[in-house]
Design a protein around this motif. Sequence first.
Motif, short mmCIF file in Angstrom:
data_model
loop_
_atom_site.label_atom_id
_atom_site.label_comp_id
_atom_site.label_asym_id
_atom_site.label_seq_id
_atom_site.Cartn_x
_atom_site.Cartn_y
_atom_site.Cartn_z
N ASN A 278 -73.01 -45.78 0.16
CA ASN A 278 -72.99 -44.72 0.97
C ASN A 278 -73.40 -45.08 2.50
N ILE A 279 -74.31 -45.81 2.69
CA ILE A 279 -74.57 -46.06 3.90
C ILE A 279 -73.68 -47.04 4.54
N GLY A 280 -73.18 -47.96 3.72
CA GLY A 280 -71.95 -48.99 4.19
C GLY A 280 -70.55 -48.17 4.46
N LEU A 281 -70.31 -47.03 3.85
CA LEU A 281 -69.09 -46.38 4.06
C LEU A 281 -69.57 -45.43 5.47
N PHE A 326 -62.23 -36.33 8.76
CA PHE A 326 -61.42 -35.76 7.91
C PHE A 326 -60.34 -36.71 7.26
N VAL A 327 -59.92 -37.82 8.07
CA VAL A 327 -59.06 -38.80 7.53
C VAL A 327 -59.41 -39.58 6.51
N PHE A 328 -60.81 -39.79 6.62
CA PHE A 328 -61.41 -40.63 5.63
C PHE A 328 -62.19 -39.94 4.54
N THR A 329 -62.02 -38.72 4.67
CA THR A 329 -62.62 -37.86 3.71
C THR A 329 -62.20 -37.86 2.16
N PRO A 330 -60.91 -37.99 1.93
CA PRO A 330 -60.51 -37.96 0.49
C PRO A 330 -60.94 -39.34 0.00
N PHE A 331 -61.10 -40.44 0.70
CA PHE A 331 -61.29 -41.82 0.18
C PHE A 331 -63.07 -41.88 -0.20
N ILE A 332 -63.62 -41.21 0.75
CA ILE A 332 -65.38 -41.20 0.78
C ILE A 332 -65.51 -40.34 -0.63
N SER A 333 -64.87 -39.13 -0.65
CA SER A 333 -65.14 -38.27 -1.77
C SER A 333 -64.66 -38.68 -3.07
N ALA A 334 -63.52 -39.53 -3.27
CA ALA A 334 -63.33 -40.31 -4.46
C ALA A 334 -64.28 -41.23 -4.94
N ILE A 378 -60.66 -30.27 -4.36
CA ILE A 378 -61.32 -31.37 -5.16
C ILE A 378 -60.78 -32.58 -4.49
N PHE A 379 -59.57 -32.68 -4.05
CA PHE A 379 -59.10 -34.18 -3.52
C PHE A 379 -59.94 -34.34 -2.14
N PHE A 380 -59.81 -33.44 -1.43
CA PHE A 380 -60.51 -33.71 0.06
C PHE A 380 -61.94 -33.60 0.05
N TYR A 381 -62.66 -32.57 -0.42
CA TYR A 381 -64.06 -32.41 -0.35
C TYR A 381 -64.98 -32.61 -1.44
N TYR A 382 -64.56 -32.63 -2.63
CA TYR A 382 -65.61 -32.66 -3.78
C TYR A 382 -66.15 -34.07 -3.82
#
Length: 424
Positions: A278-281, A326-334, A378-382
């Motif tokens: 998480n720190i790396g992201l 917001f652009v990175f949110t789906p990747f980080i959430s996944a 779910i895709f964006f925020y979960y």
Amino acid sequence: MLETIIILYSIYTFIKIYIGIMQIGYINQEKRKTPVLMSADKYLVAGNYAVANGKLGLVTTFVDYFMFIWWVFTGFAWLSSLVQVEGSILQAVLFLFGFIAVNFIVGLPFELYQKFKIDEDFGFNKMTVKMFVMDTLKSSLIFVIIGGAIFALLAWIIGNYASWWLWGFVAMFTVAVLANVLMPTFMALFNKFTPIEEGELKEKISAMMDKVGLQNNGIFIMDASKRDGRLNAFFGGLGKSKRVVLFDTLVDKLNTKELLAVLGHELGHFTHGDIWKNIGLMGLLLFIAFYLFGHLPDSLFLEMGVTPNAGVKIAMLMLLLPLLSFVFTPFISAVSRHNEYAADEFGSEMGGKENLVSALMKLVTENKSFPKSHPLVIFFYYTHPPVLERLKELGFDASNTIVGEEAEETALPEDGIFAYMDKK
């Protein structure tokens, strides 16, 4: 350049609003269907709470957009005209304090409505107005001291280095890591931490930590219930030495076996190195943000009617960061959802699969409650998988399960979110 940024921010806002509308419509439909995990009445109340939060979220998204437009067309120039002092660093710090103060004042009514209307009505808020004021004053004082020092450091870097964005990133990444380590210390300014009593729970928590190679730096119960009815727990520290903090609400609602299963889940995150991931992201996102916003042309600021000084550059970075995030949110959430599944597996091995299942069912009824969401949300925020999917991954199909008062061992407590319904 300014036109391009406004178009991008408008697209970002439109997508957020669209997702919010889809979520509200989805829950309004689902809350009237066959309930899962809760009785029909409680399921409806949980859905109503989610819809109320969703509607408030739509309003704040609109306000954020209008504030963005105001800042880039008028706000920055207006604030710059007010902050006329000697010294580039002092000017930058005062400008940023003004920028944050205006945003805080605009957002304050929505924060009050969330806490003292929505959360109050649905039985979450335990905070008094006096406590809210005191917390705000304390946090503001801390921000003025620490935030002022950080702003001054960034302003000095901007004024002394051509590649200020690189050194600014290094400084902010270091601050973010330190904040993670010092979080329990800051929380101690607002909450009381009581060492856990000697007994079975303390011994078993210590044994679990020893098993995964962590040193026990204290196990504490935090008086979270004086502010909120939600359940939580966390480990403090980045190294092998960990402080365990249990919300008193969690201790009250879960039995010893369920508590150990939840802590086993948290230990899974440390064992798998999730905190470092998480720190790396976070570091990657910060690096990209500083690189992009550090290369904004001076012509952009001139279009806004301001000089590209340190204060304006930092404020612009803060204003545009949500768009980039917001652009990175789906990747980080996944990535986070993947880590949660792995931590669930670890927790079930440490504390027993049936105990983690039982704890998850209690947690969902006491916290954010409604067990379903629109796929886009779910895709964006979960950052956590939907609870029904987590239970299914643990081998428990909850699609036809109702946790009711008739089953004493899984009875829902008669307070928290459902106290509001029971009073009606």
